[in-house]
Design a protein around this motif. Structure first.
Motif, PDB file in Angstrom:
ATOM      1  N   GLY A  70      92.020 131.999  46.954  1.00 23.71           N
ATOM      2  CA  GLY A  70      91.648 131.680  45.579  1.00 23.71           C
ATOM      3  C   GLY A  70      92.810 131.248  44.698  1.00 23.71           C
ATOM      4  N   GLU A  71      93.928 130.823  45.295  1.00 23.36           N
ATOM      5  CA  GLU A  71      95.074 130.375  44.503  1.00 23.36           C
ATOM      6  C   GLU A  71      94.730 129.117  43.709  1.00 23.36           C
ATOM      7  OE1 GLU A  71      96.628 132.508  48.130  1.00 23.36           O
ATOM      8  OE2 GLU A  71      95.145 130.939  47.812  1.00 23.36           O
ATOM      9  N   VAL A 128     104.874 127.708  42.207  1.00 25.53           N
ATOM     10  CA  VAL A 128     106.212 128.235  41.988  1.00 25.53           C
ATOM     11  C   VAL A 128     106.385 128.465  40.491  1.00 25.53           C
ATOM     12  CG1 VAL A 128     107.200 125.906  41.947  1.00 25.53           C
ATOM     13  CG2 VAL A 128     108.681 127.855  42.361  1.00 25.53           C
ATOM     14  N   MET A 129     106.955 129.605  40.147  1.00 24.23           N
ATOM     15  CA  MET A 129     107.199 129.894  38.742  1.00 24.23           C
ATOM     16  C   MET A 129     108.255 128.935  38.206  1.00 24.23           C
ATOM     17  SD  MET A 129     107.008 133.997  38.752  1.00 24.23           S
ATOM     18  CE  MET A 129     107.114 134.296  40.505  1.00 24.23           C
ATOM     19  N   THR A 130     108.061 128.463  36.994  1.00 25.04           N
ATOM     20  CA  THR A 130     108.977 127.476  36.428  1.00 25.04           C
ATOM     21  C   THR A 130     110.404 128.018  36.316  1.00 25.04           C
ATOM     22  OG1 THR A 130     108.311 128.118  34.187  1.00 25.04           O
ATOM     23  CG2 THR A 130     107.178 126.227  35.179  1.00 25.04           C
ATOM     24  N   LYS A 131     110.583 129.315  36.292  1.00 27.11           N
ATOM     25  CA  LYS A 131     111.931 129.902  36.225  1.00 27.11           C
ATOM     26  C   LYS A 131     112.707 129.691  37.527  1.00 27.11           C
ATOM     27  CE  LYS A 131     111.099 134.594  37.952  1.00 27.11           C
ATOM     28  NZ  LYS A 131     112.004 134.504  39.080  1.00 27.11           N
ATOM     29  N   ASP A 132     112.015 129.445  38.629  1.00 23.13           N
ATOM     30  CA  ASP A 132     112.657 129.315  39.941  1.00 23.13           C
ATOM     31  C   ASP A 132     113.083 127.859  40.181  1.00 23.13           C
ATOM     32  OD1 ASP A 132     112.365 132.046  40.436  1.00 23.13           O
ATOM     33  OD2 ASP A 132     110.356 131.762  41.271  1.00 23.13           O
ATOM     34  N   THR A 133     114.047 127.415  39.394  1.00 24.03           N
ATOM     35  CA  THR A 133     114.434 126.003  39.385  1.00 24.03           C
ATOM     36  C   THR A 133     115.029 125.537  40.713  1.00 24.03           C
ATOM     37  OG1 THR A 133     116.536 126.588  38.346  1.00 24.03           O
ATOM     38  CG2 THR A 133     114.739 125.919  36.878  1.00 24.03           C
ATOM     39  N   ILE A 147     100.956 118.745  41.657  1.00 23.80           N
ATOM     40  CA  ILE A 147      99.530 118.474  41.477  1.00 23.80           C
ATOM     41  C   ILE A 147      98.964 119.128  40.223  1.00 23.80           C
ATOM     42  CG2 ILE A 147      99.015 117.981  43.888  1.00 23.80           C
ATOM     43  CD1 ILE A 147      98.011 120.892  44.158  1.00 23.80           C
ATOM     44  N   GLY A 148      99.777 119.932  39.530  1.00 19.33           N
ATOM     45  CA  GLY A 148      99.297 120.542  38.305  1.00 19.33           C
ATOM     46  C   GLY A 148     100.162 121.710  37.877  1.00 19.33           C
ATOM     47  N   GLU A 149      99.731 122.330  36.800  1.00 16.44           N
ATOM     48  CA  GLU A 149     100.417 123.495  36.259  1.00 16.44           C
ATOM     49  C   GLU A 149      99.405 124.610  36.076  1.00 16.44           C
ATOM     50  OE1 GLU A 149     102.496 122.294  32.722  1.00 16.44           O
ATOM     51  OE2 GLU A 149     103.638 120.768  33.803  1.00 16.44           O
ATOM     52  N   THR A 150      99.889 125.841  36.107  1.00 17.30           N
ATOM     53  CA  THR A 150      99.017 126.997  35.982  1.00 17.30           C
ATOM     54  C   THR A 150      99.799 128.142  35.354  1.00 17.30           C
ATOM     55  OG1 THR A 150      97.414 128.368  37.167  1.00 17.30           O
ATOM     56  CG2 THR A 150      99.512 127.935  38.287  1.00 17.30           C
ATOM     57  N   THR A 151      99.141 129.254  35.211  1.00 14.76           N
ATOM     58  CA  THR A 151      99.792 130.480  34.779  1.00 14.76           C
ATOM     59  C   THR A 151      99.659 131.483  35.905  1.00 14.76           C
ATOM     60  OG1 THR A 151      99.239 130.049  32.476  1.00 14.76           O
ATOM     61  CG2 THR A 151      99.802 132.317  33.045  1.00 14.76           C
ATOM     62  N   ASP A 161     104.559 130.847  33.487  1.00  9.69           N
ATOM     63  CA  ASP A 161     104.177 129.472  33.807  1.00  9.69           C
ATOM     64  C   ASP A 161     104.560 129.146  35.246  1.00  9.69           C
ATOM     65  OD1 ASP A 161     103.215 129.091  31.235  1.00  9.69           O
ATOM     66  OD2 ASP A 161     105.086 128.218  30.510  1.00  9.69           O
ATOM     67  N   ALA A 162     103.732 128.348  35.899  1.00 13.07           N
ATOM     68  CA  ALA A 162     103.974 127.958  37.287  1.00 13.07           C
ATOM     69  C   ALA A 162     103.547 126.506  37.486  1.00 13.07           C
ATOM     70  CB  ALA A 162     103.218 128.859  38.248  1.00 13.07           C
ATOM     71  N   ILE A 163     104.139 125.898  38.507  1.00 12.15           N
ATOM     72  CA  ILE A 163     103.823 124.527  38.896  1.00 12.15           C
ATOM     73  C   ILE A 163     103.217 124.562  40.292  1.00 12.15           C
ATOM     74  CG2 ILE A 163     104.769 122.217  39.344  1.00 12.15           C
ATOM     75  CD1 ILE A 163     107.149 123.022  37.536  1.00 12.15           C
ATOM     76  N   CYS A 164     102.181 123.771  40.499  1.00 11.38           N
ATOM     77  CA  CYS A 164     101.517 123.690  41.801  1.00 11.38           C
ATOM     78  C   CYS A 164     101.954 122.394  42.496  1.00 11.38           C
ATOM     79  CB  CYS A 164     100.004 123.704  41.630  1.00 11.38           C
ATOM     80  SG  CYS A 164      99.391 125.223  40.856  1.00 11.38           S
ATOM     81  N   PHE A 165     102.239 122.528  43.814  1.00  7.53           N
ATOM     82  CA  PHE A 165     102.686 121.413  44.629  1.00  7.53           C
ATOM     83  C   PHE A 165     101.837 121.324  45.890  1.00  7.53           C
ATOM     84  CE2 PHE A 165     106.603 122.252  42.262  1.00  7.53           C
ATOM     85  CZ  PHE A 165     107.138 120.995  42.080  1.00  7.53           C
ATOM     86  N   VAL A 166     101.793 120.117  46.462  1.00  6.72           N
ATOM     87  CA  VAL A 166     101.194 119.881  47.771  1.00  6.72           C
ATOM     88  C   VAL A 166     102.270 119.238  48.651  1.00  6.72           C
ATOM     89  CG1 VAL A 166     100.233 117.606  47.187  1.00  6.72           C
ATOM     90  CG2 VAL A 166      99.218 118.946  49.053  1.00  6.72           C
TER      91      VAL A 166
END
Length: 170
Positions: A70-71, A128-133, A147-151, A161-166
């Protein structure tokens, strides 16, 4: 540090991987969950495959591929691609000890997971959390596509805040 190797995770690696996880959490604040039971977090029943990096008999890194649970990244990718749970998995639990960095171990662990997934006909996603540059830079360098952003919600109703990748196509 000797020359690190990347190999599939096995049951006897669990204590060393758990110790490495606790160490990475102490230095980086990653992961934000799982540290209270590191062995359980690493050996989740949702793991499809996992690899470790080992140097001089010590576990210095880890990554796993997990079944979707369910991510947000899974939902975003399925909406964008039409893929179902049989063709999507989550790259997760990637960590490398601070003293083992600068040897491209994160990249090597990711490539092992990506190669396995491609062989299975599975597209990998992650958040990945946005802090983990530095992690974000690694994903981008390997061709992962935002592919998007989420919490990301964790702990006692904490949010970040987090960023989603494929992963790139094979």
């Amino acid at each position: 540090m000797g020359t690190p190797i990347i190999r599939p995770f096995n049951e006897s690696d669990l204590p060393g991987a758990a110790a490495a996880l606790v160490s990475v959490h102490a230095t980086d604040g990653y992961p934000v969950e799982g540290v209270e039971d590191p062995e359980g977090w690493i050996q989740s029943p949702h793991v499809q495959a996992a690899w470790i990096s080992e140097s001089d008999g010590k576990i210095v890194g880890h990554v796993s591929v997990m079944r979707p649970q369910g991510e947000d990244a899974v939902a975003m990718w399925q909406e964008q691609s039409g893929d179902n749970d049989d063709h999507v998995a989550v790259l997760a639990r990637l960590f490398v000890l601070q003293e083992a960095r600068k040897h491209a171990l994160g990249e090597q662990l990711m490539r092992a997971a990506m190669t396995w997934a491609q062989g299975q006909g599975i597209r990998l996603v992650l958040d990945v959390m946005t802090k983990d540059t530095s992690a974000i830079r690694l994903y981008q360098r390997l061709g992962w596509i935002k592919i998007g952003e989420t919490t990301h919600t964790f702990g006692d109703d904490q949010h970040t805040d987090a960023i989603c990748f494929v992963a790139p196509e094979a």
